[in-house]
Motif scaffolding. Structure first.
Motif, PDB file in Angstrom:
ATOM      1  N   MET A  69      41.131  38.880  43.010  1.00 15.17           N
ATOM      2  CA  MET A  69      42.111  39.787  43.594  1.00 15.17           C
ATOM      3  C   MET A  69      41.982  39.867  45.112  1.00 15.17           C
ATOM      4  N   GLY A  70      40.907  39.304  45.650  1.00 13.75           N
ATOM      5  CA  GLY A  70      40.744  39.273  47.092  1.00 13.75           C
ATOM      6  C   GLY A  70      39.757  40.260  47.663  1.00 13.75           C
ATOM      7  N   PHE A  71      39.009  40.951  46.823  1.00 11.43           N
ATOM      8  CA  PHE A  71      38.010  41.887  47.326  1.00 11.43           C
ATOM      9  C   PHE A  71      36.769  41.134  47.791  1.00 11.43           C
ATOM     10  N   GLY A  72      36.161  41.613  48.868  1.00 14.06           N
ATOM     11  CA  GLY A  72      34.989  40.966  49.432  1.00 14.06           C
ATOM     12  C   GLY A  72      33.714  41.302  48.683  1.00 14.06           C
ATOM     13  N   CYS A  73      32.664  40.551  49.001  1.00 20.53           N
ATOM     14  CA  CYS A  73      31.382  40.727  48.307  1.00 20.53           C
ATOM     15  C   CYS A  73      30.814  42.135  48.488  1.00 20.53           C
ATOM     16  N   ALA A  74      30.970  42.706  49.694  1.00 15.47           N
ATOM     17  CA  ALA A  74      30.411  44.034  49.952  1.00 15.47           C
ATOM     18  C   ALA A  74      31.039  45.079  49.042  1.00 15.47           C
ATOM     19  N   VAL A  75      32.356  45.033  48.906  1.00 14.96           N
ATOM     20  CA  VAL A  75      33.055  45.990  48.044  1.00 14.96           C
ATOM     21  C   VAL A  75      32.661  45.779  46.585  1.00 14.96           C
ATOM     22  N   ILE A  76      32.570  44.529  46.162  1.00 13.37           N
ATOM     23  CA  ILE A  76      32.218  44.235  44.770  1.00 13.37           C
ATOM     24  C   ILE A  76      30.814  44.747  44.452  1.00 13.37           C
ATOM     25  N   ARG A  77      29.876  44.546  45.398  1.00 10.58           N
ATOM     26  CA  ARG A  77      28.515  45.068  45.180  1.00 10.58           C
ATOM     27  C   ARG A  77      28.521  46.589  45.099  1.00 10.58           C
ATOM     28  N   LEU A  78      29.326  47.229  45.934  1.00 11.55           N
ATOM     29  CA  LEU A  78      29.398  48.694  45.908  1.00 11.55           C
ATOM     30  C   LEU A  78      30.010  49.183  44.604  1.00 11.55           C
ATOM     31  N   ALA A  79      30.989  48.448  44.083  1.00 13.31           N
ATOM     32  CA  ALA A  79      31.648  48.859  42.840  1.00 13.31           C
ATOM     33  C   ALA A  79      30.694  48.853  41.650  1.00 13.31           C
ATOM     34  N   SER A  80      29.603  48.093  41.756  1.00 14.74           N
ATOM     35  CA  SER A  80      28.634  48.034  40.654  1.00 14.74           C
ATOM     36  C   SER A  80      27.480  49.012  40.844  1.00 14.74           C
ATOM     37  N   SER A  81      27.590  49.908  41.824  1.00 14.75           N
ATOM     38  CA  SER A  81      26.482  50.805  42.187  1.00 14.75           C
ATOM     39  C   SER A  81      26.028  51.782  41.111  1.00 14.75           C
ATOM     40  N   PRO A  82      26.900  52.244  40.180  1.00 17.51           N
ATOM     41  CA  PRO A  82      26.435  53.249  39.213  1.00 17.51           C
ATOM     42  C   PRO A  82      25.233  52.839  38.375  1.00 17.51           C
TER      43      PRO A  82
END
Length: 215
Positions: A91-104
């Protein structure tokens, strides 16, 4: 991409993801109180919070299928996370955002390395639906299957079984055991960084008041 498109947010809400938006609001408040976070980092934090559970419906279906087949394990959850990450990248999201999305979910028993991951980790740990609750109370409720106004023994058993799946990753400790340990550390760290001078266990109440002022 700095944030999900506006067109995608109503769909997320309709699929039961309103609490993801609530989590994003709380993370945004924390970022604003710290003040030293750059606009780019702030945007990534908020976007990661919005997206952290965007894949919940496929996740629930995959877990249910694995439980029915008797194959539910940590590998099941890793596969779900990998698929979510793959779609976000497409979808075009960067690595930083993807890593943050897995934070829980902490990657190890020592928790997350980066502070912004710990922010999302903590906020997710104290958020029940749209309510910010004390950290230990949240996990007490999960372990006893509290749902609305009653305890549900079946739900409690399912929650504990889910928590136990993480024991191989966390040196024999369950997910909830690790969250009960790492959560207060993040709570104290965030309290210090935002200048909250009260007892850190009161941070959820403080953040709830800030949310009320904003929304």
């Amino acid at each position: 991409m700095a944030a999900p498109s506006k067109d995608s947010l109503p769909q997320m809400a309709n699929e039961g993801q309103i609490y993801c938006l609530m989590e994003a609001v709380v993370c945004e408040i924390i970022a604003d109180l710290i003040k030293i976070i750059s606009p780019t980092a702030r945007s990534a934090l908020v976007t990661g919070a919005i997206l952290h559970d965007w894949y919940k419906k496929p996740e629930v279906l995959a877990i249910k299928a694995a439980r029915t087949a008797g194959t539910f394990s940590l590998a099941t959850l890793d596969q779900i996370q990998a698929e979510s990450d793959k779609i976000l990248r497409a979808m075009g999201f960067g690595c930083a955002v993807i890593r943050l999305a897995s934070s829980p979910v902490a990657p190890t028993i020592r928790g997350h390395v980066l502070f912004m991951n710990r922010v999302i980790y903590y906020v997710d740990a104290i958020l029940t639906e749209l309510d910010l609750v004390p950290l230990q109370e949240r996990f007490d409720n999960l372990e006893r299957g509290w749902y609305g106004e009653r305890e549900d023994p079946a739900r409690a058993a399912q929650n504990r079984a889910f928590s136990d799946v993480f024991r191989p990753r966390y040196d024999g400790r369950s997910l909830y055991e690790v969250q009960r340990t790492l959560g207060p550390l993040a709570e104290a760290e965030i309290s210090k960084n935002i200048g909250f001078e009260g007892n850190p266990i009161e941070l959820p109440r403080f953040l709830a008041a800030k949310v009320a002022e904003r929304v």
